[in-house]
Scaffold this motif. Sequence first.
Motif, PDB file in Angstrom:
ATOM      1  N   GLY A 187      25.709  37.970  -7.629  1.00 37.76           N
ATOM      2  CA  GLY A 187      27.161  37.865  -7.716  1.00 37.76           C
ATOM      3  C   GLY A 187      27.676  37.705  -9.137  1.00 37.76           C
ATOM      4  N   THR A 188      28.981  37.520  -9.225  1.00 35.70           N
ATOM      5  CA  THR A 188      29.654  37.335 -10.512  1.00 35.70           C
ATOM      6  C   THR A 188      29.622  35.861 -10.911  1.00 35.70           C
ATOM      7  OG1 THR A 188      31.797  37.012  -9.435  1.00 35.70           O
ATOM      8  CG2 THR A 188      31.189  39.277 -10.025  1.00 35.70           C
ATOM      9  N   ASP A 189      30.245  35.547 -12.036  1.00 36.01           N
ATOM     10  CA  ASP A 189      30.276  34.165 -12.521  1.00 36.01           C
ATOM     11  C   ASP A 189      31.177  33.268 -11.667  1.00 36.01           C
ATOM     12  OD1 ASP A 189      28.529  34.737 -14.545  1.00 36.01           O
ATOM     13  OD2 ASP A 189      30.082  35.051 -16.053  1.00 36.01           O
ATOM     14  N   ARG A 190      32.115  33.852 -10.944  1.00 33.04           N
ATOM     15  CA  ARG A 190      32.981  33.105 -10.021  1.00 33.04           C
ATOM     16  C   ARG A 190      32.687  33.595  -8.615  1.00 33.04           C
ATOM     17  NH1 ARG A 190      38.116  34.982 -11.040  1.00 33.04           N
ATOM     18  NH2 ARG A 190      38.961  33.481  -9.583  1.00 33.04           N
ATOM     19  N   GLN A 191      32.257  32.669  -7.743  1.00 30.05           N
ATOM     20  CA  GLN A 191      31.854  33.065  -6.396  1.00 30.05           C
ATOM     21  C   GLN A 191      32.527  32.199  -5.350  1.00 30.05           C
ATOM     22  OE1 GLN A 191      27.570  33.169  -5.996  1.00 30.05           O
ATOM     23  NE2 GLN A 191      27.306  34.346  -7.874  1.00 30.05           N
ATOM     24  N   VAL A 192      32.706  32.813  -4.171  1.00 31.93           N
ATOM     25  CA  VAL A 192      33.169  32.093  -2.983  1.00 31.93           C
ATOM     26  C   VAL A 192      32.092  32.271  -1.929  1.00 31.93           C
ATOM     27  CG1 VAL A 192      34.888  31.988  -1.153  1.00 31.93           C
ATOM     28  CG2 VAL A 192      35.611  32.443  -3.495  1.00 31.93           C
ATOM     29  N   TRP A 193      31.583  31.151  -1.426  1.00 35.05           N
ATOM     30  CA  TRP A 193      30.594  31.172  -0.339  1.00 35.05           C
ATOM     31  C   TRP A 193      31.317  30.658   0.895  1.00 35.05           C
ATOM     32  CZ3 TRP A 193      26.035  27.990  -2.855  1.00 35.05           C
ATOM     33  CH2 TRP A 193      25.581  28.647  -4.007  1.00 35.05           C
ATOM     34  N   ILE A 194      31.203  31.387   1.999  1.00 31.98           N
ATOM     35  CA  ILE A 194      31.850  30.970   3.245  1.00 31.98           C
ATOM     36  C   ILE A 194      30.824  30.958   4.367  1.00 31.98           C
ATOM     37  CG2 ILE A 194      33.645  31.482   4.946  1.00 31.98           C
ATOM     38  CD1 ILE A 194      35.229  32.840   2.694  1.00 31.98           C
TER      39      ILE A 194
ATOM     40  N   SER B  21      41.985  27.845  -3.827  1.00 31.55           N
ATOM     41  CA  SER B  21      40.900  27.046  -4.407  1.00 31.55           C
ATOM     42  C   SER B  21      40.159  27.800  -5.485  1.00 31.55           C
ATOM     43  CB  SER B  21      39.915  26.636  -3.311  1.00 31.55           C
ATOM     44  OG  SER B  21      40.527  25.782  -2.396  1.00 31.55           O
ATOM     45  N   ALA B  22      40.035  29.102  -5.346  1.00 31.06           N
ATOM     46  CA  ALA B  22      39.275  29.903  -6.299  1.00 31.06           C
ATOM     47  C   ALA B  22      40.017  30.095  -7.604  1.00 31.06           C
ATOM     48  CB  ALA B  22      38.926  31.243  -5.664  1.00 31.06           C
ATOM     49  N   GLU B  23      41.338  30.057  -7.582  1.00 36.72           N
ATOM     50  CA  GLU B  23      42.167  30.227  -8.786  1.00 36.72           C
ATOM     51  C   GLU B  23      41.784  31.470  -9.567  1.00 36.72           C
ATOM     52  OE1 GLU B  23      41.720  26.597 -10.957  1.00 36.72           O
ATOM     53  OE2 GLU B  23      42.923  25.445  -9.543  1.00 36.72           O
ATOM     54  N   GLY B  24      42.714  31.956 -10.334  1.00 40.62           N
ATOM     55  CA  GLY B  24      42.468  33.120 -11.169  1.00 40.62           C
ATOM     56  C   GLY B  24      42.528  34.424 -10.390  1.00 40.62           C
ATOM     57  N   ASP B  25      42.181  35.494 -11.055  1.00 43.34           N
ATOM     58  CA  ASP B  25      42.242  36.830 -10.485  1.00 43.34           C
ATOM     59  C   ASP B  25      41.156  36.996  -9.417  1.00 43.34           C
ATOM     60  OD1 ASP B  25      42.458  39.518  -9.926  1.00 43.34           O
ATOM     61  OD2 ASP B  25      42.055  40.212 -11.966  1.00 43.34           O
ATOM     62  N   PRO B  26      41.565  37.303  -8.174  1.00 38.28           N
ATOM     63  CA  PRO B  26      40.561  37.458  -7.110  1.00 38.28           C
ATOM     64  C   PRO B  26      39.621  38.643  -7.330  1.00 38.28           C
ATOM     65  CG  PRO B  26      42.768  37.915  -6.267  1.00 38.28           C
ATOM     66  CD  PRO B  26      42.924  37.454  -7.663  1.00 38.28           C
ATOM     67  N   LYS B  27      39.973  39.575  -8.216  1.00 34.62           N
ATOM     68  CA  LYS B  27      39.097  40.721  -8.469  1.00 34.62           C
ATOM     69  C   LYS B  27      37.787  40.295  -9.144  1.00 34.62           C
ATOM     70  CE  LYS B  27      42.843  44.020  -8.804  1.00 34.62           C
ATOM     71  NZ  LYS B  27      43.635  44.883  -9.683  1.00 34.62           N
ATOM     72  N   GLY B  28      37.772  39.126  -9.749  1.00 34.42           N
ATOM     73  CA  GLY B  28      36.560  38.653 -10.425  1.00 34.42           C
ATOM     74  C   GLY B  28      35.651  37.832  -9.538  1.00 34.42           C
ATOM     75  N   LEU B  29      36.006  37.730  -8.249  1.00 36.24           N
ATOM     76  CA  LEU B  29      35.212  36.926  -7.326  1.00 36.24           C
ATOM     77  C   LEU B  29      34.150  37.771  -6.622  1.00 36.24           C
ATOM     78  CD1 LEU B  29      38.068  34.935  -5.547  1.00 36.24           C
ATOM     79  CD2 LEU B  29      36.433  34.050  -7.213  1.00 36.24           C
ATOM     80  N   SER B  30      33.061  37.118  -6.260  1.00 38.17           N
ATOM     81  CA  SER B  30      32.073  37.759  -5.397  1.00 38.17           C
ATOM     82  C   SER B  30      31.627  36.761  -4.378  1.00 38.17           C
ATOM     83  CB  SER B  30      30.876  38.286  -6.196  1.00 38.17           C
ATOM     84  OG  SER B  30      30.153  37.243  -6.785  1.00 38.17           O
TER      85      SER B  30
ATOM     86  N   ILE C 119      42.564  32.862   4.292  1.00 36.13           N
ATOM     87  CA  ILE C 119      42.353  33.524   3.006  1.00 36.13           C
ATOM     88  C   ILE C 119      43.223  32.872   1.938  1.00 36.13           C
ATOM     89  CG2 ILE C 119      44.058  35.351   3.381  1.00 36.13           C
ATOM     90  CD1 ILE C 119      40.679  35.785   1.626  1.00 36.13           C
ATOM     91  N   GLU C 120      44.402  32.399   2.340  1.00 37.56           N
ATOM     92  CA  GLU C 120      45.281  31.740   1.374  1.00 37.56           C
ATOM     93  C   GLU C 120      44.632  30.478   0.815  1.00 37.56           C
ATOM     94  OE1 GLU C 120      47.458  34.474   3.859  1.00 37.56           O
ATOM     95  OE2 GLU C 120      46.334  32.685   4.490  1.00 37.56           O
ATOM     96  N   ARG C 121      43.987  29.712   1.684  1.00 35.50           N
ATOM     97  CA  ARG C 121      43.312  28.486   1.238  1.00 35.50           C
ATOM     98  C   ARG C 121      42.151  28.811   0.311  1.00 35.50           C
ATOM     99  NH1 ARG C 121      41.008  23.426   4.886  1.00 35.50           N
ATOM    100  NH2 ARG C 121      40.175  22.266   3.123  1.00 35.50           N
ATOM    101  N   VAL C 122      41.401  29.841   0.652  1.00 37.14           N
ATOM    102  CA  VAL C 122      40.268  30.243  -0.182  1.00 37.14           C
ATOM    103  C   VAL C 122      40.752  30.675  -1.561  1.00 37.14           C
ATOM    104  CG1 VAL C 122      38.423  31.943  -0.462  1.00 37.14           C
ATOM    105  CG2 VAL C 122      38.804  30.877   1.774  1.00 37.14           C
ATOM    106  N   LEU C 123      41.759  31.541  -1.612  1.00 32.22           N
ATOM    107  CA  LEU C 123      42.257  32.044  -2.895  1.00 32.22           C
ATOM    108  C   LEU C 123      42.897  30.944  -3.732  1.00 32.22           C
ATOM    109  CD1 LEU C 123      43.639  35.551  -1.879  1.00 32.22           C
ATOM    110  CD2 LEU C 123      41.518  35.001  -3.107  1.00 32.22           C
TER     111      LEU C 123
END
Length: 193
Positions: free
Chosen positions: A106-113, A184-193, A178-182
């Motif tokens: 993944g990228t440097d910013r990740q969301v695990w669900i 918390s993740a902050e920043g541009d969601p395109k950089g998430l994996s 998805i709103e809660r996830v985004l």
Amino acid sequence: ARFFLSLHDYQVDAVRQIADGLVEGAMRPLGRPVDFLPGQFAMVYLEAKDGWHRHPFTISSAPHEEVVRITVKALGDYTSQLQQNIEPGMPAVIGGPHGRFSHWRGTDRQVWIAGGVGVAPFLSWLRALDGHLPHEVQFFYTADGEPPFEREIREIANSHGTLHAHLIDSSVEGRLTIERVLASAEGDPKGLS
């Protein structure tokens, strides 16, 4: 044949109930242990009181542990009777490992669900952390009731500044959005994996 088929002899070490309908089994190697990466699964053959059974299970332990752990949800005939039919000392064979589910891709910013028993590969990832997590991770784990492994997950998250655990009791907080996830993740969601 065992060498070429990647079969490894084990013995059931422990079977314990984690939560209602959720069981964790631990198996100790009798010879060469299975060599796996966190997030992989294996074909597990267990001799139960009613004979041999074969089932794929995600490995929820870390590779450095002395036992291989699997986390099982009671969903079918076999898995719903696992705790009654499996006892310490019974033989097991582990085939594999299989799969390529890894946070290292993944990228440097990740969301695990994860939800319910789907936490198994994430437990393996978390238990394998050796003090360094190079990613900024928002880990969401939802369960209908108090999330199993909550204390262990919080302890691991507390020792890693880049790991943020969001443990959600969906019976109280509702479903994850998805709103809660985004948020918390902050920043541009395109950089998430």
